[in-house]
Design a protein around this motif. Structure first.
Motif, PDB file in Angstrom:
ATOM      1  N   VAL A   1       0.693  -1.159  -0.168  1.00  8.23           N
ATOM      2  CA  VAL A   1       0.108  -0.096  -0.207  1.00  8.23           C
ATOM      3  C   VAL A   1       0.985   1.309   0.114  1.00  8.23           C
ATOM      4  N   LEU A   2       1.976   1.104   0.836  1.00 11.63           N
ATOM      5  CA  LEU A   2       2.809   2.409   0.854  1.00 11.63           C
ATOM      6  C   LEU A   2       3.966   2.582  -0.153  1.00 11.63           C
ATOM      7  N   ARG A   3       4.058   3.706  -0.598  1.00 13.85           N
ATOM      8  CA  ARG A   3       5.319   4.023  -1.447  1.00 13.85           C
ATOM      9  C   ARG A   3       6.445   4.526  -0.661  1.00 13.85           C
ATOM     10  N   LEU A   4       7.443   3.830  -0.734  1.00 10.71           N
ATOM     11  CA  LEU A   4       8.680   4.243  -0.083  1.00 10.71           C
ATOM     12  C   LEU A   4       9.665   5.019  -1.036  1.00 10.71           C
ATOM     13  N   SER A   5      10.455   6.057  -0.457  1.00  6.82           N
ATOM     14  CA  SER A   5      11.519   6.679  -1.439  1.00  6.82           C
ATOM     15  C   SER A   5      12.648   5.936  -1.775  1.00  6.82           C
ATOM     16  N   ALA A   6      12.826   4.751  -1.070  1.00  7.02           N
ATOM     17  CA  ALA A   6      13.760   3.987  -1.179  1.00  7.02           C
ATOM     18  C   ALA A   6      13.577   2.509  -0.821  1.00  7.02           C
ATOM     19  N   SER A   7      13.908   1.318  -1.514  1.00 14.02           N
ATOM     20  CA  SER A   7      13.770   0.221  -0.899  1.00 14.02           C
ATOM     21  C   SER A   7      15.095  -0.504  -0.075  1.00 14.02           C
ATOM     22  N   GLU A   8      16.109   0.567  -0.393  1.00 12.90           N
ATOM     23  CA  GLU A   8      17.283   0.186   0.302  1.00 12.90           C
ATOM     24  C   GLU A   8      17.968   1.596   0.513  1.00 12.90           C
ATOM     25  N   LEU A   9      18.381   1.592   1.831  1.00 15.09           N
ATOM     26  CA  LEU A   9      19.186   2.900   2.197  1.00 15.09           C
ATOM     27  C   LEU A   9      20.664   2.251   2.549  1.00 15.09           C
ATOM     28  N   LEU A  10      21.670   3.030   2.116  1.00 17.31           N
ATOM     29  CA  LEU A  10      22.996   2.609   1.780  1.00 17.31           C
ATOM     30  C   LEU A  10      23.856   3.582   2.730  1.00 17.31           C
ATOM     31  N   PHE A  11      24.598   2.970   3.551  1.00 17.90           N
ATOM     32  CA  PHE A  11      25.319   3.485   4.672  1.00 17.90           C
ATOM     33  C   PHE A  11      27.022   3.023   4.096  1.00 17.90           C
ATOM     34  N   ASN A  12      27.367   4.202   3.397  1.00 17.97           N
ATOM     35  CA  ASN A  12      28.686   3.700   2.637  1.00 17.97           C
ATOM     36  C   ASN A  12      29.917   4.154   3.518  1.00 17.97           C
ATOM     37  N   ASN A  13      31.147   3.269   3.553  1.00 21.65           N
ATOM     38  CA  ASN A  13      32.350   3.760   4.250  1.00 21.65           C
ATOM     39  C   ASN A  13      32.065   4.145   5.497  1.00 21.65           C
ATOM     40  N   VAL A  14      31.171   3.415   6.516  1.00 21.65           N
ATOM     41  CA  VAL A  14      30.906   3.729   7.822  1.00 21.65           C
ATOM     42  C   VAL A  14      32.160   3.190   8.710  1.00 21.65           C
ATOM     43  N   ARG A  15      32.237   3.985   9.760  1.00 18.31           N
ATOM     44  CA  ARG A  15      33.216   4.013  10.574  1.00 18.31           C
ATOM     45  C   ARG A  15      32.815   3.589  12.090  1.00 18.31           C
ATOM     46  N   PRO A  16      33.392   2.965  12.976  1.00 18.11           N
ATOM     47  CA  PRO A  16      32.694   2.814  14.194  1.00 18.11           C
ATOM     48  C   PRO A  16      32.982   3.932  14.966  1.00 18.11           C
ATOM     49  N   GLY A  17      31.822   4.101  16.085  1.00 24.24           N
ATOM     50  CA  GLY A  17      31.754   5.283  16.740  1.00 24.24           C
ATOM     51  C   GLY A  17      31.244   6.696  16.279  1.00 24.24           C
ATOM     52  N   VAL A  18      30.811   6.405  14.841  1.00 26.96           N
ATOM     53  CA  VAL A  18      30.287   7.603  13.979  1.00 26.96           C
ATOM     54  C   VAL A  18      28.679   7.358  13.855  1.00 26.96           C
TER      55      VAL A  18
END
Length: 134
Positions: A28-45
């Motif tokens: 029913v709902l339309r989503l702006s994205a089917s996947e949210l990408l978190f690139n180049n993540v670092r611990p503690g951020v």
């Protein structure tokens, strides 16, 4: 204090466009994205992505959003009402102290491929999923 990074709306590498913009009769709902990408993540951020949820119906719809991995992600708000033919924003925050590809001793795991976490949106009309990938 950990620095917080937000996805800019024009940032193409942070979201994968949803197929729900097409005629998908199962959700029913339309989503702006089917996947949210978190690139180049670092611990503690801490990282934040914004998901737009659109209600195409002629009546408001109550939804709840839950992260499959609550130790890594927070969702704000966790429940909301999306007005008739309206759009609402949900913020997904990634917070972690150790990257998923790291073992406790700090050595890289054998399979250091992308990690894909599931999020669930529940409403009176059923369940819908989207994903976070890092």
């Amino acid at each position: 204090m950990a620095d917080e990074r937000s996805a800019a709306p024009a940032q193409r590498d942070s979201v994968t466009q949803s197929a729900s913009a097409s005629s998908d009769s199962t959700h029913v709902l339309r989503l702006s994205a089917s996947e949210l990408l978190f690139n180049n993540v670092r611990p503690g951020v801490h990282y934040t992505r914004r998901l737009e949820v659109t209600n195409p119906l002629q009546a408001p719809i109550e939804i709840s959003v839950k992260a499959g991995s609550s130790e890594r992600y927070t969702v704000e708000p966790t429940s909301l009402t999306v007005g008739a033919q309206d759009t609402a924003a949900v913020l997904i925050r990634l917070r972690m102290n150790v990257l998923p590809s790291m073992r406790r001793g700090g050595t890289a795991a054998v399979s250091a491929g992308p990690t894909k976490d599931t999020f669930i949106i529940k409403s009176a009309y059923g369940v819908q999923k989207f994903y976070a990938v890092m």
